[in-house]
Scaffold this motif. Structure first.
Motif, PDB file in Angstrom:
ATOM      1  N   ARG A 130     -29.624  -2.540-113.371  1.00  0.00           N
ATOM      2  CA  ARG A 130     -29.701  -2.036-114.607  1.00  0.00           C
ATOM      3  C   ARG A 130     -29.495  -2.562-115.900  1.00  0.00           C
ATOM      4  O   ARG A 130     -30.152  -2.540-116.725  1.00  0.00           O
ATOM      5  CB  ARG A 130     -28.858  -0.678-114.302  1.00  0.00           C
ATOM      6  CG  ARG A 130     -28.551   0.182-115.696  1.00  0.00           C
ATOM      7  CD  ARG A 130     -29.525   0.876-116.242  1.00  0.00           C
ATOM      8  NE  ARG A 130     -29.137   1.442-117.572  1.00  0.00           N
ATOM      9  CZ  ARG A 130     -28.199   2.426-117.644  1.00  0.00           C
ATOM     10  NH1 ARG A 130     -27.926   3.051-116.719  1.00  0.00           N
ATOM     11  NH2 ARG A 130     -27.807   2.851-118.916  1.00  0.00           N
ATOM     12  N   GLU A 131     -28.385  -3.577-115.492  1.00  0.00           N
ATOM     13  CA  GLU A 131     -27.686  -4.344-116.949  1.00  0.00           C
ATOM     14  C   GLU A 131     -28.896  -5.224-117.267  1.00  0.00           C
ATOM     15  O   GLU A 131     -29.378  -5.500-118.369  1.00  0.00           O
ATOM     16  CB  GLU A 131     -26.579  -4.805-116.619  1.00  0.00           C
ATOM     17  CG  GLU A 131     -25.250  -4.110-116.681  1.00  0.00           C
ATOM     18  CD  GLU A 131     -24.146  -5.055-116.549  1.00  0.00           C
ATOM     19  OE1 GLU A 131     -23.392  -4.862-117.435  1.00  0.00           O
ATOM     20  OE2 GLU A 131     -24.069  -5.756-115.567  1.00  0.00           O
TER      21      GLU A 131
ATOM     22  N   ASP B  98     -31.860  -3.767-118.704  1.00  0.00           N
ATOM     23  CA  ASP B  98     -31.544  -3.085-120.137  1.00  0.00           C
ATOM     24  C   ASP B  98     -31.535  -4.336-121.327  1.00  0.00           C
ATOM     25  O   ASP B  98     -31.994  -3.882-122.195  1.00  0.00           O
ATOM     26  CB  ASP B  98     -30.097  -2.657-120.109  1.00  0.00           C
ATOM     27  CG  ASP B  98     -29.906  -1.266-119.705  1.00  0.00           C
ATOM     28  OD1 ASP B  98     -31.122  -0.636-119.258  1.00  0.00           O
ATOM     29  OD2 ASP B  98     -28.952  -0.745-119.352  1.00  0.00           O
TER      30      ASP B  98
ATOM     31  N   CYS C  24     -25.461 -13.359-120.280  1.00  0.00           N
ATOM     32  CA  CYS C  24     -24.885 -12.573-119.314  1.00  0.00           C
ATOM     33  C   CYS C  24     -23.295 -12.551-119.803  1.00  0.00           C
ATOM     34  O   CYS C  24     -22.635 -11.758-119.719  1.00  0.00           O
ATOM     35  CB  CYS C  24     -25.031 -13.204-117.915  1.00  0.00           C
ATOM     36  SG  CYS C  24     -26.315 -12.626-116.978  1.00  0.00           S
TER      37      CYS C  24
ATOM     38  N   ARG D 134     -23.496 -10.539-123.732  1.00  0.00           N
ATOM     39  CA  ARG D 134     -23.976  -9.228-123.762  1.00  0.00           C
ATOM     40  C   ARG D 134     -22.829  -8.326-123.889  1.00  0.00           C
ATOM     41  O   ARG D 134     -22.625  -7.606-124.738  1.00  0.00           O
ATOM     42  CB  ARG D 134     -24.956  -8.998-122.989  1.00  0.00           C
ATOM     43  CG  ARG D 134     -25.519  -7.646-122.952  1.00  0.00           C
ATOM     44  CD  ARG D 134     -26.726  -7.477-124.132  1.00  0.00           C
ATOM     45  NE  ARG D 134     -27.276  -5.866-123.854  1.00  0.00           N
ATOM     46  CZ  ARG D 134     -28.190  -5.731-124.538  1.00  0.00           C
ATOM     47  NH1 ARG D 134     -28.968  -6.601-125.434  1.00  0.00           N
ATOM     48  NH2 ARG D 134     -28.668  -4.376-124.500  1.00  0.00           N
TER      49      ARG D 134
ATOM     50  N   VAL E  50     -23.011  -9.110-119.604  1.00  0.00           N
ATOM     51  CA  VAL E  50     -23.565  -8.353-118.394  1.00  0.00           C
ATOM     52  C   VAL E  50     -22.456  -8.521-117.144  1.00  0.00           C
ATOM     53  O   VAL E  50     -22.142  -9.485-116.815  1.00  0.00           O
ATOM     54  CB  VAL E  50     -24.833  -9.216-117.711  1.00  0.00           C
ATOM     55  CG1 VAL E  50     -25.182  -8.468-116.348  1.00  0.00           C
ATOM     56  CG2 VAL E  50     -26.013  -9.122-118.829  1.00  0.00           C
ATOM     57  N   SER E  51     -21.867  -7.228-116.824  1.00  0.00           N
ATOM     58  CA  SER E  51     -20.468  -7.156-116.275  1.00  0.00           C
ATOM     59  C   SER E  51     -20.744  -7.315-114.763  1.00  0.00           C
ATOM     60  O   SER E  51     -19.601  -7.825-114.105  1.00  0.00           O
ATOM     61  CB  SER E  51     -19.641  -6.050-116.845  1.00  0.00           C
ATOM     62  OG  SER E  51     -19.516  -5.950-117.929  1.00  0.00           O
TER      63      SER E  51
ATOM     64  N   VAL F 273     -22.381   1.442-115.365  1.00  0.00           N
ATOM     65  CA  VAL F 273     -22.751   0.545-116.428  1.00  0.00           C
ATOM     66  C   VAL F 273     -22.555   1.101-117.832  1.00  0.00           C
ATOM     67  O   VAL F 273     -22.015   0.659-118.948  1.00  0.00           O
ATOM     68  CB  VAL F 273     -24.220   0.240-116.438  1.00  0.00           C
ATOM     69  CG1 VAL F 273     -24.913  -0.544-117.895  1.00  0.00           C
ATOM     70  CG2 VAL F 273     -24.862  -0.430-115.002  1.00  0.00           C
ATOM     71  N   GLU F 274     -22.608   2.670-118.078  1.00  0.00           N
ATOM     72  CA  GLU F 274     -22.464   3.389-119.196  1.00  0.00           C
ATOM     73  C   GLU F 274     -20.895   3.528-119.336  1.00  0.00           C
ATOM     74  O   GLU F 274     -20.498   3.246-120.384  1.00  0.00           O
ATOM     75  CB  GLU F 274     -23.139   4.721-119.107  1.00  0.00           C
ATOM     76  CG  GLU F 274     -22.873   5.591-120.278  1.00  0.00           C
ATOM     77  CD  GLU F 274     -23.488   6.979-120.122  1.00  0.00           C
ATOM     78  OE1 GLU F 274     -23.836   7.306-119.182  1.00  0.00           O
ATOM     79  OE2 GLU F 274     -23.820   7.510-121.349  1.00  0.00           O
TER      80      GLU F 274
ATOM     81  N   HIS G 285     -19.932   0.055-120.765  1.00  0.00           N
ATOM     82  CA  HIS G 285     -20.310  -0.455-122.019  1.00  0.00           C
ATOM     83  C   HIS G 285     -19.541   0.533-123.073  1.00  0.00           C
ATOM     84  O   HIS G 285     -19.051   0.221-124.270  1.00  0.00           O
ATOM     85  CB  HIS G 285     -21.652   0.071-122.256  1.00  0.00           C
ATOM     86  CG  HIS G 285     -22.701  -1.128-121.495  1.00  0.00           C
ATOM     87  ND1 HIS G 285     -23.958  -1.220-121.435  1.00  0.00           N
ATOM     88  CD2 HIS G 285     -22.201  -2.195-120.750  1.00  0.00           C
ATOM     89  CE1 HIS G 285     -24.449  -2.005-120.847  1.00  0.00           C
ATOM     90  NE2 HIS G 285     -23.228  -2.829-120.623  1.00  0.00           N
TER      91      HIS G 285
END
Length: 340
Positions: free
Chosen positions: A18-19, A22, A54, A57, A59-60, A304-305, A308
């Protein structure tokens, strides 16, 4: 098109996908190659391009990257000599001078009769016969080899672009005679993987310190520590004059203690939104440019949400330096930040 092989946690591979989508949108093709390994194919995007985004951003949920140079199908991969021949043939001609690191690991079911140790040794022997000096880490170039159910994935990179100088990002740490808890490994890994430079002197606050693992690590770096927790602290730490145990909650501690800190760390088991609120309060006691290390505990749902939103909340007071799920994290992401 360039393909980057990425490692993640098995449970969080959908979050990594997903990340990545995105970030790059429809340009990105993400393929699952193993339980915790995938491939990201992007037009005109090098490993360095992917690695940079990564990190920044951030990207976790991607732990490790390497640029794919070959895939050895399972029938061929059962022969270790065939794998080593393919690896030698696929090595780029413009490798930097110096030793070459070889890192091997297994993702999921292993169809071969050899494991990661034998794969490392086979590749190392073949490379040494070609005149290479082979090491396990700390080299300017890294040959990665991952055994999956469908064969062996081969990649090339360097420690910076790979995000971690360990096979697949799987950092291995072991308990020592002074280890207080396995939670120490999370902070140790963050220090190693992120190159986290803690001050050699100063004062730190360890929120949710019990039984004191992170406090012990901070003391090994020369920091005096306020260990904040209503629970007990290991007696060895209580005997250390550089440790002050505040037997209270973080909220009460900051309401009554006016100490200015150089570092604040937080590994408390609580809702990540409350964790962020605690760190915003802690910001009032950090010196300008002070360092914060915090773990965000993840539950089920849209992780992910959640991450973030937490990073956006922390950015009110902090500059986010790193945010990544590390090998010793289970259901959490480690964030390193600097007070604005």
């Amino acid at each position: 098109m360039p393909t980057s092989i990425f490692s993640t946690s098995e449970e969080y591979l959908p979050a990594a996908r997903r990340e990545l989508t995105d970030v790059w949108g429809k340009r990105a093709a993400v393929e699952r190659l193993g339980p915790d390994v995938g491939a990201l194919t992007l037009p005109d995007a090098t490993l360095r391009d992917v690695s940079e985004l990564c990190r920044t951003r951030p990207v976790s949920f991607v732990k490790h990257l390497t640029a794919e140079i070959a895939r050895v199908p399972v029938d061929e991969a059962r022969d270790l000599d065939a794998v080593t021949r393919r690896a030698l043939a696929a090595l780029p001609e413009d490798l930097p001078s110096g030793p070459l690191a070889v890192q091997a690991w297994v993702s999921g079911q292993n169809p071969a009769e050899y494991g990661s140790a034998q794969l490392f040794r086979g590749l190392a022997d073949a490379l040494e016969k070609q005149g290479f000096e082979v090491v396990r880490s700390g080299a300017p170039a890294v040959l990665s080899a991952c055994i999956t159910r469908s064969g062996v994935l081969l990649g090339i990179g360097n420690p910076t672009d790979s995000l971690s100088d360990w096979p697949g990002g799987r950092v291995r740490l072991s308990r020592g005679p002074d280890t207080i808890s396995r939670a120490e490994f999370k902070l140790e890994e963050a220090i190693k993987v992120f190159g986290l430079g803690l001050p050699r002197s100063g004062v730190a606050a360890d929120l949710g310190a019990s039984p004191g693992g992170w406090t012990r690590i901070l003391r090994t770096h020369g920091l005096k520590v306020w260990a904040v927790d209503p629970g007990d602290i290991d007696p060895r730490l209580l005997a250390d004059p550089g440790v002050h145990h505040a037997r209270t909650t973080a909220g009460n501690f900051f309401a009554s203690n006016q100490t200015r800190f150089d570092v604040v760390v937080n590994d408390m088991k609580m809702d990540p939104r409350l964790t962020c609120d605690t760190m915003l309060t802690a910001a009032q006691r950090l010196r300008p440019g002070g360092t914060a290390v915090v773990t965000l505990k993840l539950a089920h749902g849209n992780v992910v949400e959640v991450v973030h939103k937490c990073l956006a909340r922390l950015r009110k007071k902090y500059e986010i330096l790193h945010a990544r799920q590390l090998h010793h994290n289970r259901h959490e992401v480690t964030v390193v930040a600097r007070l604005r």
